[in-house]
Design a protein around this motif. Structure first.
Motif, PDB file in Angstrom:
ATOM      1  N   PHE A  98       0.845  -1.202   0.000  1.00 54.88           N
ATOM      2  CA  PHE A  98       0.000   0.000   0.000  1.00 54.88           C
ATOM      3  C   PHE A  98       0.880   1.252   0.000  1.00 54.88           C
ATOM      4  CE2 PHE A  98      -2.344   3.186   2.642  1.00 54.88           C
ATOM      5  CZ  PHE A  98      -3.315   3.488   1.703  1.00 54.88           C
ATOM      6  N   VAL A  99       1.891   1.241   0.878  1.00 56.67           N
ATOM      7  CA  VAL A  99       2.781   2.411   0.961  1.00 56.67           C
ATOM      8  C   VAL A  99       3.501   2.624  -0.365  1.00 56.67           C
ATOM      9  CG1 VAL A  99       4.844   3.318   2.093  1.00 56.67           C
ATOM     10  CG2 VAL A  99       3.058   2.213   3.447  1.00 56.67           C
ATOM     11  N   GLN A 100       4.004   1.514  -0.933  1.00 55.26           N
ATOM     12  CA  GLN A 100       4.733   1.658  -2.195  1.00 55.26           C
ATOM     13  C   GLN A 100       3.819   2.136  -3.323  1.00 55.26           C
ATOM     14  OE1 GLN A 100       7.531  -1.381  -3.063  1.00 55.26           O
ATOM     15  NE2 GLN A 100       7.619  -0.909  -5.246  1.00 55.26           N
ATOM     16  N   ASP A 101       2.583   1.689  -3.289  1.00 55.09           N
ATOM     17  CA  ASP A 101       1.622   2.130  -4.311  1.00 55.09           C
ATOM     18  C   ASP A 101       1.376   3.629  -4.227  1.00 55.09           C
ATOM     19  OD1 ASP A 101       1.333  -0.178  -5.624  1.00 55.09           O
ATOM     20  OD2 ASP A 101      -0.779  -0.517  -5.129  1.00 55.09           O
ATOM     21  N   ILE A 102       1.302   4.113  -3.011  1.00 56.44           N
ATOM     22  CA  ILE A 102       1.110   5.560  -2.838  1.00 56.44           C
ATOM     23  C   ILE A 102       2.317   6.290  -3.408  1.00 56.44           C
ATOM     24  CG2 ILE A 102       0.844   7.420  -1.151  1.00 56.44           C
ATOM     25  CD1 ILE A 102      -1.320   5.925  -0.157  1.00 56.44           C
ATOM     26  N   LYS A 103       3.523   5.770  -3.061  1.00 56.73           N
ATOM     27  CA  LYS A 103       4.744   6.397  -3.584  1.00 56.73           C
ATOM     28  C   LYS A 103       4.745   6.348  -5.103  1.00 56.73           C
ATOM     29  CE  LYS A 103       7.930   5.567   0.245  1.00 56.73           C
ATOM     30  NZ  LYS A 103       8.817   4.490   0.711  1.00 56.73           N
ATOM     31  N   PHE A 104       4.326   5.207  -5.637  1.00 62.09           N
ATOM     32  CA  PHE A 104       4.283   5.027  -7.088  1.00 62.09           C
ATOM     33  C   PHE A 104       3.347   6.057  -7.719  1.00 62.09           C
ATOM     34  CE2 PHE A 104       2.361   2.883 -10.830  1.00 62.09           C
ATOM     35  CZ  PHE A 104       3.513   2.758 -11.599  1.00 62.09           C
ATOM     36  N   ALA A 105       2.198   6.221  -7.077  1.00 63.40           N
ATOM     37  CA  ALA A 105       1.226   7.182  -7.610  1.00 63.40           C
ATOM     38  C   ALA A 105       1.780   8.594  -7.571  1.00 63.40           C
ATOM     39  CB  ALA A 105      -0.074   7.102  -6.813  1.00 63.40           C
ATOM     40  N   LEU A 106       2.627   8.859  -6.575  1.00 59.46           N
ATOM     41  CA  LEU A 106       3.208  10.198  -6.452  1.00 59.46           C
ATOM     42  C   LEU A 106       4.486  10.347  -7.272  1.00 59.46           C
ATOM     43  CD1 LEU A 106       2.757  10.696  -2.601  1.00 59.46           C
ATOM     44  CD2 LEU A 106       1.395  11.728  -4.419  1.00 59.46           C
ATOM     45  N   GLY A 107       4.861   9.277  -7.935  1.00 57.36           N
ATOM     46  CA  GLY A 107       6.056   9.338  -8.775  1.00 57.36           C
ATOM     47  C   GLY A 107       7.345   9.143  -7.998  1.00 57.36           C
ATOM     48  N   ARG A 108       7.236   8.631  -6.778  1.00 56.40           N
ATOM     49  CA  ARG A 108       8.448   8.453  -5.972  1.00 56.40           C
ATOM     50  C   ARG A 108       8.968   7.021  -5.992  1.00 56.40           C
ATOM     51  NH1 ARG A 108       6.761  11.840  -1.338  1.00 56.40           N
ATOM     52  NH2 ARG A 108       6.720  13.963  -2.156  1.00 56.40           N
TER      53      ARG A 108
END
Ligand code: SF4
Ligand code: SF4
Lengths: 374, 226
Positions: A98-108
């Motif tokens: 979940f955390v990585q997906d959020i980062k992914f969505a933010l381009g991080r």
């Protein structure tokens, strides 16, 4: 192997899912017809008129409670099913996904977490049987349904709480709460329909919600022996592109309209009063589109059952034929839309269908079964 | 000596004015629980026997208050004492801030421009929210004991006091108020009712919250000054 080609749910669970869908759709149709009666007056008439519509709503609600009560106790009583409740609990991998997906969505982050993959194209050991998104769907729907049932029951049987029910604010609180949950749930169900019915690999229905896992073709070989999962052998239906576009638009229009309608009816999420305003043409169209999406969901749910019946019949016929003609080909494997990486039995001959199927109790790969996941 | 000469004031008829902006309010000092209003309502509208568009609620039956019987109930109540046996004609008061209207999910209940609270039969779905919302027990569900309605707990269609709107449209008072032998049902504007209660040395039996529901915050002040 992909997680396309093995079943997830037992026979009881697939039946439960279909009946659940049926009652929930009726609850939506009647509940929305009452709440948005300016826009959905025709639906009130269809559902028994103003004198009958609430009867249908309460009957469907009561059936839903009975059904869920039966299913939950059934799952709890069977030791093989009990583990499923643990299977949908979030774990550490889910949280990092979940955390990585959020980062992914933010381009991080460069890519999504492996445990966030839930659809086709990956081998079984690469994807979780149920991802955090699937678990999220299970939990959100569970909590929503539970609260809807409790608030619905209390609204129905006001006398249970008569001592403190008899005030405008408590009625408002219950009704607004019930209605608000209904709106959120409706948006979830529309999205759920779109997500599972219009995925390129599943369109128009995801069969594992309808075909019990004891009927679904299975794969028992070592996944490392195979380069791909066989997803490349799936053919995309020619209607998928336009159907998905149309459905996508309908879902967005439906969700936005229902939300806007709730908003403009005097304050959202908790309305300051339940008196609804006069309708408008745009809102009428929008809310009706939302109902159309629901109807498509209901039709797809029924279509899934038609496909299941057809598939099971085909397999039975094939089994009869192949058992008679020794050494024949396993046509059954090709007949299923779901088949990803299956291949003829390694012995080159016919394997009776039952050989390839797990039992109702069995697990496919040692992981939990019966998941109600997304 | 006539009453007129003694007090210099004449007690009005129950019905003071009708039509637009009318309010209905009970005078508990006057009500003697005779049931005349109930009969008048049934005779006029021919409703089912168990459909109480108007009903007399009698509290502390058979008990006298500190002031003796049949007098000074509202003052005793305001002083925090038990007022003794008190009868109250309960019906729809066509509230200014009608809670029933705000809880009705289908718009079946409307506060009309002329002040009447009306129920539209073909919109009501019998959810009974109004029953929970109304502080005065006005909504009636005469069909709630019939077959499927009973099984599923739906009330059938809601029915309540209409304020005899049709009669009022032709300048007649509501049947109950016209019939009342003691003029215990007051019909008129909020000001007229407040004045009349003051003239009668009577008052409201309801608390401030209920008065604000019935008359709205502004008009409720007319009564609290008494
Ligand atoms: S709340 Fe009760 S008394 Fe007031 S208008 Fe509604 S039904 Fe009549
Ligand atoms: S019972 Fe009828 S009038 Fe009362 S709140 Fe429900 S729909 Fe409205």
């Amino acid at each position: 192997m992909t997680n396309l080609d093995h079943g997830k749910f037992s026979r009881v669970t697939t039946t439960f899912h279909s009946l659940l869908a049926l009652t929930v759709f009726f609850l939506f149709f009647t509940g929305y017809a009452i709440a948005f009666n300016t826009e959905l007056w025709w639906m009130v008439e269809l559902m028994g008129g103003n004198e009958g519509v609430l009867l249908v709503h309460r009957f469907a609600g009561f059936s839903l409670i009975l059904l869920t009560g039966f299913w939950v106790s059934y799952m709890l009583l069977r030791s093989t099913s009990r583990s499923n409740f643990r299977g949908v609990l979030p774990n550490r991998t889910d949280i990092s996904a979940f955390v990585q997906d959020i980062k992914f969505a933010l381009g991080r982050a460069d890519e999504r977490h492996p445990a966030a993959r839930q659809f086709a194209g990956y081998k079984a050991d690469e994807v979780p049987l149920i991802s955090y998104i699937g678990k999220g769907v299970v939990w959100i729907f569970t909590v929503e349904l539970l609260l809807l049932m409790i608030s619905g029951l209390l609204i129905w049987r006001k006398t249970w709480l008569i001592d403190f029910y008899n005030s405008q604010s408590v009625v408002m609180a219950f009704v607004a709460f019930h209605g608000l949950l209904g709106v959120i749930m409706l948006m979830g169900v529309m999205f759920h329909t779109f997500e599972h019915g219009f995925h390129p690999a599943f369109y128009p229905v995801e069969m594992k919600a309808f075909l019990p896992k004891d009927r679904t073709p299975n794969f028992h070989d070592d996944p490392d022996e195979y380069e791909t999962t066989g997803i490349e052998r799936l053919r995309l239906r020619s209607s998928w592109r336009w159907a998905t576009n149309v459905m996508g638009v309908l879902v967005v229009v439906g969700i936005v309209s229902v939300m806007m309608a709730s908003l403009s009816y005097g304050g959202y999420p908790v309305p300051d009063r339940l008196q609804f305003n006069e309708g408008s043409v745009l809102r009428t169209i929008g809310v009706n589109v939302g109902m159309l999406v629901l109807l498509i969901g209901l039709v797809l749910s029924m279509y899934g059952n038609v496909l299941r019946a057809r598939y099971v019949r085909q397999r039975r016929e094939t089994a009869e034929r192949t058992t008679a003609a020794d050494g024949g080909e396993r046509e059954a494997d090709r007949s299923g839309d779901l088949e990803g990486g299956g291949r003829p039995g390694t012995d080159g001959g016919t394997r009776p269908i039952d050989d390839r199927s797990t039992t109702d109790d069995g697990t496919n790969d040692g992981r939990s079964d019966d998941d109600v996941g997304g | 000596m006539t009453q007129d000469e003694r007090s210099g004031q004449v007690m009005s008829q129950g019905v003071m004015s009708t039509g637009e902006g009318m309010r209905i309010f009970p005078d508990v000092e006057a009500c003697i629980d005779c049931g005349g209003c109930v009969v008048a309502c049934k005779r006029t509208w021919d409703r089912e026997i168990h459909n109480q568009r108007i009903d007399i609620t009698t509290m502390a039956e058979g008990r006298a208050g500190p002031q003796g019987e049949n007098a000074d109930k509202t003052d005793r109540l305001a002083a925090g004492e038990r007022p003794g046996e008190t009868s109250l004609p309960m019906q729809c008061y066509h509230c200014e801030n009608a809670p029933c209207v705000s809880v009705c999910p289908t718009n079946a209940l409307q506060k009309e421009d002329d002040g009447f609270v009306s129920v539209s039969e073909d919109l009501c779905v019998g959810c009974q929210y109004c029953l929970s919302g109304c502080p005065f027990g006005a909504p009636q569900f005469p069909d709630s004991n019939e077959g499927t309605a009973q099984l599923f707990g739906t009330g059938g269609i809601m029915d309540k006091c209409t304020g005899c709107r049709e009669r009022q449209d032709v300048q007649k008072g509501p049947a109950c108020a016209e019939e009342c032998a003691t003029d215990a049902i007051l019909v008129g504007s909020a000001g007229e009712i407040a004045d009349e209660l003051e003239k009668r040395d009577s008052g409201s039996f309801f608390n401030d919250e209920a008065m604000e529901i019935i008359f709205g915050a502004d008009d409720a002040q007319l009564f609290s000054d008494q």
